[in-house]
Design a protein around this motif. Structure first.
Motif, PDB file in Angstrom:
ATOM      1  N   TYR A  76      24.101  -5.704 -14.203  1.00 16.49           N
ATOM      2  CA  TYR A  76      23.029  -4.715 -14.186  1.00 16.49           C
ATOM      3  C   TYR A  76      23.440  -3.562 -13.282  1.00 16.49           C
ATOM      4  N   SER A  77      22.994  -2.369 -13.629  1.00 10.70           N
ATOM      5  CA  SER A  77      23.215  -1.233 -12.742  1.00 10.70           C
ATOM      6  C   SER A  77      22.158  -1.286 -11.634  1.00 10.70           C
ATOM      7  N   GLY A  78      22.379  -0.536 -10.560  1.00 10.57           N
ATOM      8  CA  GLY A  78      21.414  -0.497  -9.469  1.00 10.57           C
ATOM      9  C   GLY A  78      20.060   0.003  -9.930  1.00 10.57           C
ATOM     10  N   ALA A  79      20.046   0.949 -10.868  1.00  6.83           N
ATOM     11  CA  ALA A  79      18.782   1.468 -11.398  1.00  6.83           C
ATOM     12  C   ALA A  79      18.012   0.366 -12.123  1.00  6.83           C
ATOM     13  N   GLU A  80      18.721  -0.481 -12.873  1.00  3.26           N
ATOM     14  CA  GLU A  80      18.061  -1.594 -13.560  1.00  3.26           C
ATOM     15  C   GLU A  80      17.536  -2.616 -12.558  1.00  3.26           C
ATOM     16  N   MET A 137      24.380   3.464  -8.951  1.00  5.64           N
ATOM     17  CA  MET A 137      25.514   3.399  -9.867  1.00  5.64           C
ATOM     18  C   MET A 137      26.366   2.138  -9.656  1.00  5.64           C
ATOM     19  N   GLY A 138      25.939   1.263  -8.752  1.00  3.79           N
ATOM     20  CA  GLY A 138      26.683   0.037  -8.490  1.00  3.79           C
ATOM     21  C   GLY A 138      26.417  -1.021  -9.549  1.00  3.79           C
ATOM     22  N   LEU A 139      27.244  -2.041  -9.584  1.00  2.00           N
ATOM     23  CA  LEU A 139      27.084  -3.160 -10.509  1.00  2.00           C
ATOM     24  C   LEU A 139      26.547  -4.365  -9.758  1.00  2.00           C
ATOM     25  N   TYR A 140      25.577  -5.049 -10.358  1.00  2.00           N
ATOM     26  CA  TYR A 140      24.969  -6.233  -9.756  1.00  2.00           C
ATOM     27  C   TYR A 140      24.996  -7.371 -10.764  1.00  2.00           C
ATOM     28  N   SER A 186      17.994 -13.397  -8.564  1.00  3.27           N
ATOM     29  CA  SER A 186      18.813 -12.898  -7.462  1.00  3.27           C
ATOM     30  C   SER A 186      19.869 -11.959  -8.031  1.00  3.27           C
ATOM     31  N   PHE A 187      20.019 -10.803  -7.401  1.00  2.43           N
ATOM     32  CA  PHE A 187      21.055  -9.838  -7.777  1.00  2.43           C
ATOM     33  C   PHE A 187      22.076  -9.772  -6.668  1.00  2.43           C
ATOM     34  N   TRP A 188      23.346  -9.854  -7.038  1.00  3.81           N
ATOM     35  CA  TRP A 188      24.442  -9.826  -6.057  1.00  3.81           C
ATOM     36  C   TRP A 188      25.349  -8.657  -6.389  1.00  3.81           C
ATOM     37  N   LYS A 189      25.665  -7.851  -5.390  1.00  8.38           N
ATOM     38  CA  LYS A 189      26.479  -6.642  -5.561  1.00  8.38           C
ATOM     39  C   LYS A 189      27.906  -7.027  -5.952  1.00  8.38           C
ATOM     40  N   GLU A 190      28.406  -6.352  -7.000  1.00  9.38           N
ATOM     41  CA  GLU A 190      29.787  -6.524  -7.422  1.00  9.38           C
ATOM     42  C   GLU A 190      30.644  -5.462  -6.721  1.00  9.38           C
ATOM     43  N   ALA A 191      31.939  -5.667  -6.713  1.00  9.48           N
ATOM     44  CA  ALA A 191      32.833  -4.754  -6.007  1.00  9.48           C
ATOM     45  C   ALA A 191      33.024  -3.439  -6.738  1.00  9.48           C
ATOM     46  N   GLY A 192      32.988  -3.422  -8.093  1.00  7.63           N
ATOM     47  CA  GLY A 192      33.283  -2.215  -8.855  1.00  7.63           C
ATOM     48  C   GLY A 192      32.066  -1.343  -9.073  1.00  7.63           C
ATOM     49  N   ASP A 193      32.304  -0.147  -9.607  1.00  9.16           N
ATOM     50  CA  ASP A 193      31.244   0.796  -9.948  1.00  9.16           C
ATOM     51  C   ASP A 193      31.219   0.988 -11.447  1.00  9.16           C
ATOM     52  N   ILE A 194      30.112   1.507 -11.953  1.00 10.41           N
ATOM     53  CA  ILE A 194      30.001   1.825 -13.370  1.00 10.41           C
ATOM     54  C   ILE A 194      30.879   3.032 -13.660  1.00 10.41           C
ATOM     55  N   ASP A 195      31.638   2.922 -14.772  1.00 14.39           N
ATOM     56  CA  ASP A 195      32.532   4.030 -15.133  1.00 14.39           C
ATOM     57  C   ASP A 195      31.740   5.210 -15.648  1.00 14.39           C
TER      58      ASP A 195
END
Length: 133
Positions: free
Chosen positions: A62-66, A105-108, A124-133
């Protein structure tokens, strides 16, 4: 033609069209039921030769906005929402300025926690290391 005659003709036309639509719908329902019955019989005839597998090609993200939208939508329900281990409840009507510390714009990665009956208890949402392209 008088006005009453015209109205009677329109009414009769409407009744005929309604009856025709009902008969057409009944034909489609009967055809659908026959197709389902044939599918069930064909599946039963395979005697266990048909196996279903669950394949997930890529983990859902999911994106941060979602994530922010999910937190706002779940407020007022019994479902608890956590972001990176911290629980949040935001009522957009009571506090319009309340925020959740997410990168839009982060990935969760979501994690859905359910009880024994399958009822959703927590997301629960956990932050991923990458960003949305």
């Amino acid at each position: 033609m008088s006005r009453n005659t015209q109205q009677l003709m329109l009414f009769c036309t409407a009744v005929v069209m309604f009856v025709a639509a009902c008969m057409h719908g009944q034909h489609h329902v009967r055809h659908l039921a026959q197709t389902i019955d044939q599918t069930i019989q064909g599946t039963e005839a395979m005697e266990g030769k048909l196996t279903a597998t669950l394949r997930i090609s890529e983990p859902e993200r999911y994106s941060g906005a979602e994530v922010l939208h999910t937190v706002r939508q779940m407020t007022g329900t019994t479902i608890q929402v956590e972001v990176d281990g911290s629980a949040y409840r935001i009522d957009p009507l009571a506090d319009r300025g309340a925020t959740v510390p997410v990168q839009l714009m982060g990935l969760y990665r979501p994690e859905f926690i359910r009880d024994e009956s399958g009822q959703l208890n927590k997301i629960s949402f956990w932050k991923e290391a990458g960003d949305i392209d």
